[in-house]
Design a protein around this motif. Structure first.
Motif, PDB file in Angstrom:
ATOM      1  N   PRO A 110       0.795  -1.230   0.000  1.00  0.00           N
ATOM      2  CA  PRO A 110       0.000   0.000   0.000  1.00  0.00           C
ATOM      3  C   PRO A 110       0.830   1.284   0.000  1.00  0.00           C
ATOM      4  CG  PRO A 110       0.143  -0.838   2.224  1.00  0.00           C
ATOM      5  CD  PRO A 110       0.901  -1.805   1.362  1.00  0.00           C
ATOM      6  N   ARG A 111       2.149   1.156  -0.164  1.00  0.00           N
ATOM      7  CA  ARG A 111       2.937   2.389  -0.177  1.00  0.00           C
ATOM      8  C   ARG A 111       2.597   3.186  -1.430  1.00  0.00           C
ATOM      9  NH1 ARG A 111       8.978   2.441   0.964  1.00  0.00           N
ATOM     10  NH2 ARG A 111       8.342   4.614   1.090  1.00  0.00           N
ATOM     11  N   ASN A 165       4.277   6.411  -1.305  1.00  0.00           N
ATOM     12  CA  ASN A 165       5.123   7.544  -0.976  1.00  0.00           C
ATOM     13  C   ASN A 165       6.600   7.249  -1.208  1.00  0.00           C
ATOM     14  OD1 ASN A 165       5.447   5.661   0.981  1.00  0.00           O
ATOM     15  ND2 ASN A 165       4.739   6.922   2.701  1.00  0.00           N
TER      16      ASN A 165
HETATM   17  C1  LIG Z   1       4.673   5.654   3.483  1.00  0.00           C
HETATM   18  O1  LIG Z   1       3.457   4.930   3.422  1.00  0.00           O
HETATM   19  C2  LIG Z   1       3.410   3.769   4.242  1.00  0.00           C
HETATM   20  C3  LIG Z   1       2.171   2.966   3.907  1.00  0.00           C
HETATM   21  O2  LIG Z   1       1.129   3.787   3.498  1.00  0.00           O
HETATM   22  C4  LIG Z   1       3.472   4.209   5.696  1.00  0.00           C
HETATM   23  O3  LIG Z   1       3.435   3.087   6.538  1.00  0.00           O
HETATM   24  C5  LIG Z   1       4.790   4.974   5.909  1.00  0.00           C
HETATM   25  O4  LIG Z   1       4.856   5.481   7.202  1.00  0.00           O
HETATM   26  C6  LIG Z   1       4.931   6.118   4.931  1.00  0.00           C
HETATM   27  N1  LIG Z   1       6.288   6.619   5.002  1.00  0.00           N
HETATM   28  C7  LIG Z   1       6.550   7.901   4.973  1.00  0.00           C
HETATM   29  C8  LIG Z   1       8.009   8.285   5.047  1.00  0.00           C
HETATM   30  O5  LIG Z   1       5.700   8.759   4.886  1.00  0.00           O
END
Ligand SMILES: *[C@@H]1O[C@H](CO)[C@@H](O)[C@H](O)[C@H]1NC(C)=O
Ligand SMILES: Cc1cc2nc3c(=O)[nH]c(=O)nc-3n(C[C@H](O)[C@H](O)[C@H](O)COP(=O)(O)OP(=O)(O)OC[C@H]3O[C@@H](n4cnc5c(N)ncnc54)[C@H](O)[C@@H]3O)c2cc1C
Ligand SMILES: *[C@@H]1O[C@H](CO)[C@@H](O)[C@H](O)[C@H]1NC(C)=O
Ligand SMILES: *[C@@H]1O[C@H](CO)[C@@H](O)[C@H](O)[C@H]1NC(C)=O
Ligand SMILES: *[C@@H]1O[C@H](CO)[C@@H](O)[C@H](O)[C@H]1NC(C)=O
Ligand SMILES: *[C@@H]1O[C@H](CO)[C@@H](O)[C@H](O)[C@H]1NC(C)=O
Ligand SMILES: *[C@@H]1O[C@H](CO)[C@@H](O)[C@H](O)[C@H]1NC(C)=O
Ligand SMILES: *[C@@H]1O[C@H](CO)[C@@H](O)[C@H](O)[C@H]1NC(C)=O
Ligand SMILES: *[C@@H]1O[C@H](CO)[C@@H](O)[C@H](O)[C@H]1NC(C)=O
Length: 603
Positions: free
Chosen positions: A515-516, A518
């Protein structure tokens, strides 16, 4: 021990009358897209030719003959040669490669980064074929006449205008038998290679239509243009074709019924006609070129070989105790080496042609000190954006469509993609991994990689041993090339993000796994760099300018410093030609035919 025995046998026959050693006008080593057509063409022109091929004839094997079976063919021990390579000199980077291959203690493979105890690291799997017809017997059959600039650059560096894109079309026309654009004068209709345009499923599948329209829109066209774009000729002669981007029709070397067409079938059929002086000797591994030293420049006069099945250790059926039967053959005109980008430099080096320092390390007498042999190795970089649909993607079985992109810093189109419901993440024993019917991918090829720092080096003087191969990806031009690939990844992501609900949303497997959403650019570049794969290796015995210290060949394929010896295969390209080397290699083979016949005075 084996070498001593071999030397003894050789000395015995060498001192006796060479009556048993037949003489031909030409000997060609290797029957792939470089050597196969050349051998057939020379025989058809009336010359006696011996074609030596390490593998056997698998033209009747349905894995090979039905083009859609190419994944089975790629894994078939009857055709496979297994190479293991490095991508860099950085051990950490190498160990991060997800599909690293190891040999377990029981002899089988382990693929991954957590090997069982005692497993031996082999490296990054690199597929090749050791069979009549070479890699064109198990490849994906995709063709691309390179960007015009790629051909024109060879003309530029050599000053030989016969390499211009304009002139190279003649060889395309000569070899083609197109099953599309049936009345076109810029294509061939009577050649030996069947060329068929792939059905992208646009008319038959609503999912294929939906995603293709999004791809057309993403590359500056309207959805209504898509049907026309889907039959756009990627091997055409459009003015300024290097600038043309967006959706195209894919062209495959197969007939309209899906039977593979390739150099292997051309050679087999030429032999079957029995009216040409072509002798095909299968199961024969060439081990050394024989030189006559009686004149100023040594002259190639023949080849030593070993006869027997699976004698090369890349063959999965290899058994070290089957040593083969030594033999020799002689050439009154020329020896032509076409063993492919790994084997051609190996054979030249074993024969005394290569960097003197390296040869001396293995006690190989130096015939010519040619530092470029096995250097300047290049390859198209590949990556992919793989996603899973919210439901099965009904885009038709095996259906794909190609897309070209020109990324922001590029002067000409520099990315070739093919998209469809498949998963292709590189090569390893047993590839690919199937994620089920919801998988959808755009596979991404970088057309003009900057780095040419790869090398093919001897491990030993044993001709049955595989060489040490390090492709040294991204050694130069890293920021440009990774930047271009990241831009392509983002383009695909943007297209996939528009897939309508029910089929979408697409959940990305990589480079930024759901689900990333970012992932930073740096994270994605690290993925693209460390997980890069490739299967289009070229340039290990490259054509170059007079006075270029690393030029192995002149513009007529002649090995510098000797007479009667040429290299005609993908190793001759100074740079990777376009996105797919198989068609350019066949064009090069037609060109070599003409150059050789012109010199023989029989054209
Ligand atoms: C990026 O997204 C993931 C899953 O959505 C989340 O767990 C994570 O904290 C986020 N990382 C940053 C650096 O924002
Ligand atoms: C799995 C796979 C998929 C591919 N898909 C595509 C694609 O879709 N489109 C595309 O354009 N390209 C594709 N390629 C790449 C393309 O097939 C190669 O670039 C092309 O075949 C190179 O031709 P070649 O003549 O240089 O060498 P090869 O095809 O490697 O042929 C060399 C031949 O020489 C023989 N040989 C080697 N050494 C010796 C020796 N010492 N004695 C006797 N015989 C010897 C080998 O057995 C082999 O038959 C693919 C390659 C692979 C492996
Ligand atoms: C086709 O290849 C597979 C391996 O990919 C092999 O198991 C099978 O035996 C081959 N089939 C034929 C007909 O040779
Ligand atoms: C080696 O590779 C690792 C992993 O990719 C990377 O972090 C490191 O910077 C590299 N080292 C050098 C010297 O390039
Ligand atoms: C070839 O050389 C000419 C003249 O130097 C140059 O203008 C052109 O860009 C070059 N073309 C390629 C493809 O390298
Ligand atoms: C090719 O030309 C012939 C004769 O001019 C014509 O009958 C035929 O329809 C054309 N075929 C195609 C596919 O355009
Ligand atoms: C020619 O010279 C090379 C290098 O010294 C040697 O390996 C080869 O055996 C010689 N050939 C003949 C026919 O004497
Ligand atoms: C290799 O060949 C030898 C001699 O023919 C045989 O005894 C041996 O079993 C073979 N090894 C394998 C792994 O097949
Ligand atoms: C090369 O020859 C020397 C002298 O005969 C020997 O000591 C050495 O082991 C040989 N090297 C190889 C790699 O065979």
């Amino acid at each position: 021990m084996f070498n001593l025995l071999f030397l003894a046998l050789f000395t015995l026959t060498a001192t006796g009358a060479p009556a048993a050693d037949k003489t031909y006008e030409y000997i060609v080593v290797g029957s792939g897209p470089g050597g196969g057509p050349l051998a057939a063409n020379l025989a058809k022109a009336g010359h006696s030719v011996l074609l030596l091929e390490a593998g056997d004839d698998q033209t009747q094997n349905v894995n090979v003959s039905i083009a859609a079976n190419f994944l089975l063919a790629g894994n078939d021990p009857a055709t496979r040669w297994d190479f293991f390579v490095k991508h860099s000199d950085n051990a950490t980077r190498e160990s991060n490669y997800r599909r690293t291959t190891w040999r377990k203690t029981d002899g089988s493979f382990y693929v991954g980064t957590d090997p069982p105890a005692g497993a031996k690291r082999l490296g990054i799997y690199y597929p090749r074929a050791g069979t009549l017809g070479g890699c064109a017997m198990h490849n994906g059959c995709l063709t691309m006449n390179p960007n015009d600039a790629d051909w024109d650059a060879i003309a530029n560096i050599t000053g030989d205008s016969s390499w211009s894109a304009k002139n190279m079309r003649k060889y395309l026309i000569q070899l083609e038998h197109v099953n599309y654009l049936l009345n076109s004068t810029i294509h061939g209709h009577n050649g030996w290679l069947e060329m068929t345009m792939l059905d992208p499923g646009y008319q038959s599948s609503s999912d294929a239509k939906t995603i293709m329209q999004l791809a057309a829109e993403g590359s500056g066209f309207s959805a209504e243009d898509t049907a026309t774009l889907a039959t756009r000729d990627m091997n055409g002669e459009q003015p300024n074709r290097d600038q043309l981007t967006g959706v195209f029709g894919g062209v495959s070397h197969m007939d309209p019924q899906g039977h593979r067409s390739s150099p292997g079938y051309y050679v087999r059929n030429t032999v079957r006609e029995s009216k040409y002086p072509l002798t095909l000797q299968l199961n024969t591994l060439a081990t050394k070129i024989i030189f006559d030293n009686g004149t100023t420049n040594p002259r190639a006069v023949g080849v030593e070989y070993l006869q027997g099945q699976s004698l090369y250790s890349a063959d999965p059926r290899y058994n070290a105790s089957d040593k083969g039967i030594p033999g020799r053959a002689f050439a009154s005109k020329e020896v032509i080496v076409s063993g492919g980008s790994f084997n051609t430099p190996q054979l030249l080096k074993l024969s005394g042609i290569g960097p003197a320092d390296e040869l001396k390390k293995f006690n190989i007498s130096v015939v010519v000190d040619l530092p470029g042999v096995g250097q300047q190795v290049a390859d198209n970089y590949e990556t992919s954006l793989l996603s899973l649909g919210a439901r099965d993607v009904n885009s038709g079985n095996g259906v794909i469509y190609p897309v070209f992109l020109k990324t922001s810093a590029a002067k000409i189109r520099n990315i070739y993609m093919w998209c469809g419901s498949f998963s292709f993440e590189g090569f390893w024993p047993g590839f690919p991994e199937d994620y089920g019917p919801s998988q959808y991918e755009c596979a991404i090829v970088h057309i003009n990689p900057h780095s040419q720092a790869g090398s093919v080096m001897l491990r030993s003087a044993d001709p049955r041993d595989v060489p040490d191969i390090n492709l040294r990806f991204y050694q130069t031009g890293e920021s440009e090339d990774l930047g271009a690939l990241l831009e392509a990844v983002k383009w695909v992501r943007s297209v996939f993000s528009k897939v309508p609900s029910s089929l979408g949303p697409f959940k990305e497997k990589h480079p930024c796994p759901y689900p990333r959403s970012n992932c930073t650019d740096d994270e994605q570049k690290t993925y693209i760099k460390e997980q890069a794969y490739s299967h289009h290796v070229t340039s290990s015995c490259a054509i170059g300018a007079d006075g270029d210290n690393l030029a192995v060949l002149d513009s007529k394929f002649r090995v510098r410093g000797v007479r009667g010896l040429r290299v005609v295969d993908a190793s001759a390209f100074p740079k990777v030609p376009g996105a797919f080397p198989v068609l350019p290699t066949m064009m090069l083979s037609e060109k070599a035919t003409e150059d050789i016949l012109a010199e023989a005075g029989t054209l």
